[in-house]
Write a protein that holds these residues in place. Structure first.
Motif, PDB file in Angstrom:
ATOM      1  N   ILE A 110     -12.282   3.031  -3.717  1.00 53.09           N
ATOM      2  CA  ILE A 110     -10.921   2.820  -3.208  1.00 53.09           C
ATOM      3  C   ILE A 110     -10.958   2.985  -1.691  1.00 53.09           C
ATOM      4  O   ILE A 110     -11.559   3.922  -1.172  1.00 53.09           O
ATOM      5  N   THR A 111     -10.311   2.080  -0.972  1.00 53.11           N
ATOM      6  CA  THR A 111     -10.304   2.174   0.494  1.00 53.11           C
ATOM      7  C   THR A 111      -8.922   2.503   1.064  1.00 53.11           C
ATOM      8  O   THR A 111      -8.840   3.082   2.145  1.00 53.11           O
ATOM      9  N   SER A 112      -7.848   2.159   0.363  1.00 56.95           N
ATOM     10  CA  SER A 112      -6.526   2.531   0.879  1.00 56.95           C
ATOM     11  C   SER A 112      -5.482   2.463  -0.221  1.00 56.95           C
ATOM     12  O   SER A 112      -5.621   1.714  -1.198  1.00 56.95           O
ATOM     13  N   ILE A 113      -4.439   3.268  -0.034  1.00 54.68           N
ATOM     14  CA  ILE A 113      -3.249   3.211  -0.885  1.00 54.68           C
ATOM     15  C   ILE A 113      -2.036   3.364   0.027  1.00 54.68           C
ATOM     16  O   ILE A 113      -1.942   4.322   0.797  1.00 54.68           O
ATOM     17  N   VAL A 114      -1.140   2.401  -0.048  1.00 50.29           N
ATOM     18  CA  VAL A 114       0.096   2.425   0.739  1.00 50.29           C
ATOM     19  C   VAL A 114       1.267   2.263  -0.223  1.00 50.29           C
ATOM     20  O   VAL A 114       1.241   1.387  -1.100  1.00 50.29           O
ATOM     21  N   VAL A 115       2.271   3.104  -0.065  1.00 48.93           N
ATOM     22  CA  VAL A 115       3.476   3.022  -0.890  1.00 48.93           C
ATOM     23  C   VAL A 115       4.693   2.905   0.017  1.00 48.93           C
ATOM     24  O   VAL A 115       4.842   3.675   0.976  1.00 48.93           O
ATOM     25  N   VAL A 116       5.538   1.935  -0.298  1.00 52.31           N
ATOM     26  CA  VAL A 116       6.810   1.734   0.401  1.00 52.31           C
ATOM     27  C   VAL A 116       7.922   1.950  -0.615  1.00 52.31           C
ATOM     28  O   VAL A 116       7.905   1.365  -1.705  1.00 52.31           O
ATOM     29  N   LYS A 117       8.884   2.795  -0.279  1.00 49.46           N
ATOM     30  CA  LYS A 117      10.025   3.045  -1.162  1.00 49.46           C
ATOM     31  C   LYS A 117      11.313   2.831  -0.380  1.00 49.46           C
ATOM     32  O   LYS A 117      11.462   3.338   0.730  1.00 49.46           O
TER      33      LYS A 117
END
Length: 553
Positions: A253-260
């Protein structure tokens, strides 16, 4: 010293082959095999040996092995005959071609004497010459240094990550045993005698523990286009995710981005990636072709998605012409239902993308393909990368300045995306098959554009009607086929007995851009697990077990 070197088949989950002892003298051979080719071969007939390298000598044979993702493990099976001849012994009346279409090797994996996984390899895999002749089978199980994945590595991944291998191999010492048999499937499956077997002592040390720095939630700094969220969420759930990534439960895994609610709430990077990393998300790029098609229709450069190929090409100038080919529509390319004799998930399909890449004209490759007489245009779904290349070519010819310039002016510039990298076709057209690279926050902008109904910062960049069409299930999940929109996938997750639906872009390696239909969420996951059997399942598990529970109120 005798060296044996594998002959590879690039980039697929399919089958090479060879064979050993058992039935070799019962029936006259149907083809001439390589025979016993050395003294080392002769004394090891019927044995599988474990080796650290694809080129080896007898002193390299392993008796013990420390199993870890960074250590290469390969095998050689010393066989008494070729696969074709073994299959002939199971069905003497079949021709060589029929044997190749109905049979292959069966591999069994045992841990500490218990059968964990058994696989009958795909019939259509492998090279006929190898099946006919090869009597020493040298293949990788896990080998990151080859530069490509062979069918055997995919099989190992299925055994290890998806069918109980990892669960059975806990810290400590174990015995791995592999058995090989020929099998044939006609009216029923016929399993031949054991032709090779081997054992290896495995050592598994304690897994490394994550440090507090690796577990800690990474701070979010300002970024143009994103406001930072002040909403609360289950921070311990995200810390647990960080721990599992650091301890290699989730791999590459290289990145995780969450937009809420339109604001940036989680931004995490791993394995050397950072905010500026441009990720190669492979087929995620296909979705962008859908977006630009919608913009071009909205601008009047295309009439509609119901236009046919005959409006853009003189198809009589291509091979395998039929009137049916004239009727292929842009919509059928967008929904992977164009009716061409093509399926990227089947190696023996004429239109498989692996046969496209070596050619000097990918559009010609696609348009030269025959139509599948069993398919109805718009009704039968099969994943068809070359069709998206044709869509890109049509866009390039139809919009002012060509596809690359038009996409920059009409999509990337309004979204504030300035740093990105295209790959190109042999004709130097921006490649809509995939490989469009940008950073994770910019991928999130793209996902939010759809979550906003085509708007960004109050501006209607993409017609709302196109967003709705793209997020329509033109194909419902059935018979292992997915729900599918306009070059977007669809699925649902269940958390606490509630179902949450999402449309998403998806690319090899486990790369995803999710936007939910009933929650104000956009999630980007990037990874480099290219060709790995666990790539997509682990992305789904991350969403199911960590991100959604952390974000849902």
């Amino acid at each position: 010293m005798i060296n044996f070197k594998i002959v590879g088949f690039l980039g697929v989950m399919y089958t090479l082959t060879s064979c050993g002892q058992g039935q070799s003298n019962k029936i006259t051979d149907i083809t001439k095999s390589d025979g016993i080719i050395s003294p080392l071969h002769e004394v090891n007939i019927g044995k599988i040996v474990f080796i650290p390298n694809m080129e080896y000598q007898e002193s390299d044979f392993l008796e013990t092995f420390e199993l870890s993702p960074s250590n290469d493990l390969n095998i050689s099976a010393f066989l008494n005959n070729s696969l074709t001849n073994y299959l002939h012994q199971l069905a003497p009346d079949l021709t060589i071609e029929e044997l190749h279409k109905k049979g292959n090797y069966q591999f069994s994996f045992l841990i500490d004497g218990e059968l964990i996984y058994k696989e009958n390899l795909n019939f259509g895999a492998g090279l006929p010459e190898q099946k006919n002749k090869q009597t020493i089978l040298t293949i990788p199980l896990q080998n990151e240094h080859l530069g490509y994945k062979l069918w055997s590595s995919y099989m190992w991944d299925r055994f290890f990550y998806r069918n109980g291998g990892e669960a059975a191999l806990k810290t400590g010492n174990h015995i791995l045993k592999i058995e090989i048999r020929p099998y044939l499937e006609s009216k029923e499956i016929i399993i031949g005698d054991l032709i090779a077997e081997g054992e290896l002592k495995l050592k598994l040390g304690e897994p490394e523990k994550a440090t507090e720095e690796q577990v800690a939630i990474q701070p979010i700094k300002p970024y143009k286009g994103w406001e930072i969220s002040k909403e609360d969420y289950d921070r311990e759930r995200i810390r647990a995710l960080n721990r599992d990534i650091a301890e290699y439960k989730f791999k590459k895994i290289t990145s995780i981005v969450v937009v809420k609610n339109g604001k940036l709430i989680v931004e995490e990077y791993f394995n050397g990636a950072n905010r500026s990393t441009q990720h190669n998300t492979r087929s995620v790029g296909k979705s962008f072709a859908s977006t630009v098609t919608g913009i071009a229709i909205g601008d009047g450069y295309l009439k509609s998605e119901n236009q046919s190929l005959a409006e853009f090409y003189d198809l009589t100038q291509y091979k395998n012409y039929s009137a049916k080919k004239d009727s292929v529509t842009l919509k059928s390319l967008l929904t992977m239902s164009s009716g061409f004799d093509a399926n990227d998930f089947t190696m023996d399909s004429p239109g498989n993308e692996e046969y496209m890449y070596p050619t000097d004209n990918w559009v010609k490759f696609a348009l030269d393909l025959p139509m599948d007489k069993t398919k109805i245009i718009g009704k039968n779904w099969d994943y068809f990368t070359a069709g998206v290349v044709v869509l890109g070519d049509i866009l390039d010819k139809s919009v002012p300045g060509g596809l690359e310039k038009y996409t920059h002016e009409k999509l990337f510039k309004p979204l504030g995306i300035t740093n990105y990298t295209w790959q190109y076709t042999p004709q130097k057209v921006a490649n809509t098959a995939g490989g469009l690279q940008m950073n994770s926050l910019d991928y999130a902008k793209y996902g939010q554009l759809y979550r906003n109904g085509g708007k960004w910062e109050g501006n209607q960049i993409l017609p709302e009607s196109w967003v709705k069409a793209s997020m329509t299930k033109h194909f419902m999940e059935k018979d292992d086929k997915p729900s599918y929109g306009y070059l977007f996938w669809n699925q649902s997750f269940k958390v606490n007995n509630k179902t949450y639906e999402t449309f998403f872009s998806s690319g090899n390696g486990g790369n995803k851009i999710f936007f939910f239909t009933d929650q104000p969420l956009v999630v980007v996951i990037t990874a480099t697990a290219y060709g790995e059997a666990y790539a997509h399942p682990q992305a789904n598990q991350i969403m199911q077990d960590y991100i959604l529970p952390a974000m849902l109120e």
